[in-house]
Design a protein around this motif. Structure first.
Motif, short mmCIF file in Angstrom:
data_model
loop_
_atom_site.label_atom_id
_atom_site.label_comp_id
_atom_site.label_asym_id
_atom_site.label_seq_id
_atom_site.Cartn_x
_atom_site.Cartn_y
_atom_site.Cartn_z
N GLY A 122 3.58 13.01 9.90
CA GLY A 122 3.40 13.51 8.61
C GLY A 122 4.76 13.51 7.91
N LEU A 123 5.62 12.73 8.04
CA LEU A 123 6.88 12.83 7.46
C LEU A 123 6.97 11.64 6.18
N ILE A 124 5.88 10.95 6.26
CA ILE A 124 5.91 9.78 5.41
C ILE A 124 4.35 9.80 4.78
N ARG A 125 4.10 9.09 3.61
CA ARG A 125 2.75 8.95 3.19
C ARG A 125 2.66 7.30 2.73
N LEU A 126 1.57 6.57 3.36
CA LEU A 126 1.28 5.22 2.98
C LEU A 126 0.19 5.28 2.07
N GLU A 127 0.26 4.59 0.93
CA GLU A 127 -0.65 4.60 -0.06
C GLU A 127 -0.65 3.30 -0.86
N LYS A 128 -1.76 2.77 -1.19
CA LYS A 128 -1.92 1.51 -2.16
C LYS A 128 -1.25 1.72 -3.32
N SER A 129 -0.30 0.98 -3.54
CA SER A 129 0.42 0.98 -4.80
C SER A 129 -0.38 0.67 -6.15
N ALA A 130 -0.38 1.86 -7.23
CA ALA A 130 -1.33 1.72 -8.15
C ALA A 130 -1.04 0.41 -9.05
N ALA A 131 0.31 0.08 -9.07
CA ALA A 131 0.80 -1.13 -10.00
C ALA A 131 0.20 -2.57 -9.06
N ASP A 132 0.17 -2.51 -7.85
CA ASP A 132 -0.44 -3.88 -7.17
C ASP A 132 -1.26 -3.29 -5.91
N ARG A 133 -2.50 -3.43 -6.09
CA ARG A 133 -3.26 -3.03 -4.92
C ARG A 133 -3.01 -3.63 -3.64
N ARG A 134 -2.24 -4.81 -3.52
CA ARG A 134 -2.04 -5.38 -2.53
C ARG A 134 -0.83 -4.87 -1.53
#
Length: 146
Positions: free
Chosen positions: A78-90
């Motif tokens: 729970g120290l970082i979050r990984l999420e798809k970038s809004a600017a580039d979904r890849r």
């Protein structure tokens, strides 16, 4: 003396020194529940709004798969979050969570203590010069395979 006449290869000497320093920093950071590699990632993320995995890998001179491998325990804890970038979904954006920022802030004085120990052991001018030279090597494109 020609480089071929040196008693040990540059990479081996660097790895030996790296292992010694890694133990020092890992031991110093243990009370914060971090390893030196994890602290380096949190430190990189603490000074911005997040980075893509590719950007983080470049900043830390890792390949993308190595960076991804290093991120898994930080995400699990729970120290970082990984999420798809809004600017580039890849792209996957890596950001610090509130707990990640707290852990980073708890670890920073421990890290500073290790830094001080290295500077004291080597002498600050030598330690600073060594860091500069190593960072130069890390960024030197002449030292990559064709």
């Amino acid at each position: 003396m020609e480089p071929s006449e040196t008693p040990e290869c540059y990479a081996t000497a660097l790895r030996k020194a790296s292992r010694r320093l890694t133990v020092l920093y890992d031991d110093a950071l243990e009370p914060a529940g971090l390893r030196s590699t994890q602290y380096a990632i949190l430190r990189q993320l603490a000074h911005g709004e997040g980075l893509t995995i590719n950007e983080l890998a470049r900043a830390l001179v890792l390949d993308r798969s190595g960076a991804g491998h290093s991120l898994r325990p930080l995400e699990r804890d729970g120290l970082i979050r990984l999420e798809k970038s809004a600017a580039d979904r890849r792209s996957v954006l890596v950001t610090l969570t509130d707990e990640g920022r707290r852990r980073y802030e708890r670890a920073t004085p421990l890290w500073r203590s290790a830094q001080h120990q290295v500077a004291t052991a080597l002498g600050a001018p030598v330690a600073d010069g060594l860091r500069t030279q190593l960072l130069d090597i890390a960024q030197d494109d002449r030292l990559t395979t064709p």
